[in-house]
Design a protein around this motif. Structure first.
Motif, short mmCIF file in Angstrom:
data_model
loop_
_atom_site.label_atom_id
_atom_site.label_comp_id
_atom_site.label_asym_id
_atom_site.label_seq_id
_atom_site.Cartn_x
_atom_site.Cartn_y
_atom_site.Cartn_z
N GLY A 247 0.80 -1.21 0.00
CA GLY A 247 0.00 0.00 0.00
C GLY A 247 0.83 1.27 0.00
O GLY A 247 2.06 1.24 0.17
N LYS A 248 0.16 2.40 -0.20
CA LYS A 248 0.79 3.72 -0.20
C LYS A 248 0.18 4.56 0.91
O LYS A 248 -0.91 4.29 1.39
CB LYS A 248 0.60 4.39 -1.55
CG LYS A 248 1.24 3.65 -2.72
CD LYS A 248 1.00 4.40 -4.02
CE LYS A 248 1.63 3.68 -5.20
NZ LYS A 248 1.40 4.38 -6.48
N LEU A 250 1.04 5.09 4.10
CA LEU A 250 0.82 4.28 5.29
C LEU A 250 1.31 5.00 6.54
O LEU A 250 2.22 5.84 6.48
CB LEU A 250 1.54 2.94 5.16
CG LEU A 250 1.17 2.08 3.95
CD1 LEU A 250 2.01 0.80 3.95
CD2 LEU A 250 -0.32 1.74 3.96
N GLU A 269 -3.36 2.09 6.80
CA GLU A 269 -3.56 3.10 5.77
C GLU A 269 -3.97 4.42 6.39
O GLU A 269 -4.84 4.46 7.28
CB GLU A 269 -4.62 2.63 4.77
CG GLU A 269 -4.17 1.41 3.97
CD GLU A 269 -5.26 0.83 3.08
OE1 GLU A 269 -4.92 0.10 2.13
OE2 GLU A 269 -6.44 1.09 3.38
N ARG A 270 -3.37 5.49 5.91
CA ARG A 270 -3.66 6.82 6.45
C ARG A 270 -5.11 7.21 6.21
O ARG A 270 -5.76 7.80 7.07
CB ARG A 270 -2.73 7.85 5.80
CG ARG A 270 -2.91 9.27 6.31
CD ARG A 270 -2.15 10.27 5.46
NE ARG A 270 -0.74 9.89 5.33
CZ ARG A 270 0.12 10.47 4.50
NH1 ARG A 270 -0.31 11.43 3.69
NH2 ARG A 270 1.39 10.09 4.45
N HIS A 274 -8.80 3.19 7.20
CA HIS A 274 -7.60 2.89 7.99
C HIS A 274 -7.35 1.38 8.10
O HIS A 274 -7.13 0.83 9.19
CB HIS A 274 -7.70 3.51 9.38
CG HIS A 274 -8.13 4.94 9.37
ND1 HIS A 274 -7.40 5.93 8.74
CD2 HIS A 274 -9.24 5.56 9.88
CE1 HIS A 274 -8.03 7.09 8.88
NE2 HIS A 274 -9.14 6.90 9.56
N VAL A 277 -2.57 -3.08 7.40
CA VAL A 277 -1.87 -3.84 6.36
C VAL A 277 -0.83 -4.79 6.96
O VAL A 277 -0.22 -5.58 6.22
CB VAL A 277 -1.22 -2.91 5.32
CG1 VAL A 277 -2.28 -2.09 4.61
CG2 VAL A 277 -0.17 -2.00 5.96
#
Length: 321
Positions: A247-248, A250, A269-270, A274, A277
């Motif tokens: 993911g990106k 994070l 995840e930001r 959320h 991961v």
């Protein structure tokens, strides 16, 4: 008649005063109770649409779990779902929505975490299962109400339960192992490590940071045969800069226990919702300092309680990819 009224004048005045007081809700019996529940904060539209849609979020992870001084292969399933939970008996309310039963009257919405960890040590299996029940933005019930963990392996099995009670936590345990055979003790109120997963999903901006006190995770306590007690810890919330988790954009939430030589990092995840991961947990196992790691492989949303027939195994195959 006039004489009767005169003799009973004071009684009549008192009776009228009582009637008036009840009408105005002014007696001590009619006053709102001091412990009347405060209304819960209304969830955001995004939160309500995601978490109150009648489905759970199911996540599958590839797991490497430290035990016996080595890392053992396995898998983990992390389940999040909302439900109505009784604050008095601390069990799921099974009354129909809208009913006026005691069960429904004493229930609040919670976000439940279920974490299943399974792994193999040599010839035999390990299985751990943890459930955590955290009220959703409820000022009358700000603390996680209950945590339970069961552990099974070929030597025997154990069970540990933590209940919020009298502004503290009561810990009750049963185990095959002699030193844990019959536990029953109380610890002072502190944030539970096990509730951090729910706190991330509800609002990660409110995660505690800096020097704090935490009650360590129940699964870790069972694996390492530790008694639960609040410990000093340092927590920080950062952008995740590594490459081990998918993911990106994070974030990572890291908790260090200096007196226990243990560190937990949860990566998520930001952006809402959320999604978690993965996580890492580092502590000594025998003579080695090892890091257990779970890495997300698949997420689906599903009302899994309605899918328990052989034909539904295709849904399991999809999750376990």
């Amino acid at each position: 008649m006039k004489q009767t009224i005169t003799k009973n004048f004071l009684l009549l005045v008192l009776a009228l005063a009582i009637v008036f007081a009840f009408a105005m809700r002014a007696t001590i019996f009619q006053q709102p109770a001091a412990q009347t529940a405060k209304p819960a904060e209304k969830p955001s539209p995004d939160f309500a649409a995601y978490w109150f849609a009648g489905k759970a979020e199911l996540n599958h992870y590839k797991l490497q779990q430290a035990q016996y001084g080595v890392l053992n292969p396995g898998e983990a399933v992390l389940i999040f779902v909302t439900e109505d939970f009784r604050t008095d008996t601390q069990v799921k309310s099974e009354s129909e929505p809208g009913s006026r039963t005691t069960s429904r009257a004493n229930a609040v919405p919670v976000l439940k975490t279920n974490i299943s960890r399974t792994f193999v040590t040599g010839i035999y299996d390990y299985s751990l299962f943890t459930s955590v029940f955290t009220p959703i933005n409820n000022p009358s019930f700000p603390n996680t109400l209950k945590v339970s963990t069961s552990a099974q392996e070929w030597c025997g099995h154990s069970y540990l339960q933590v209940n919020y009670q009298n502004s503290g936590y009561r810990v009750v345990g049963k185990s095959y192992f002699e030193k844990e055979v019959n536990e029953d003790y109380v610890v002072e109120k502190a944030i539970l490590e096990d509730e951090l997963w729910n706190r991330i999903r509800i609002n990660p901006d409110k995660l505690p940071t800096g020097d704090i006190r935490l009650i360590p995770g129940t699964a870790s306590a069972r694996l390492r045969h530790k008694t639960l007690e609040p410990l000093a810890a340092t927590a920080k919330l950062d952008d995740y800069e590594g490459v081990l988790f998918p993911g990106k954009f994070l974030k990572s939430y890291t908790v260090q226990y200096p007196t226990d030589d243990r560190t937990l990092m949860i990566v998520f995840e930001r952006a809402f919702p959320h999604r978690i991961v993965g996580w890492e947990e580092t502590y000594p196992s025998k003579d080695a300092l090892l890091t257990s790691r779970a890495v997300l492989t698949k997420t689906i949303q599903n009302d899994y309680w309605n899918h328990n027939q052989p034909a539904d195994s295709t849904l399991r195959a999809e999750l376990m990819k």
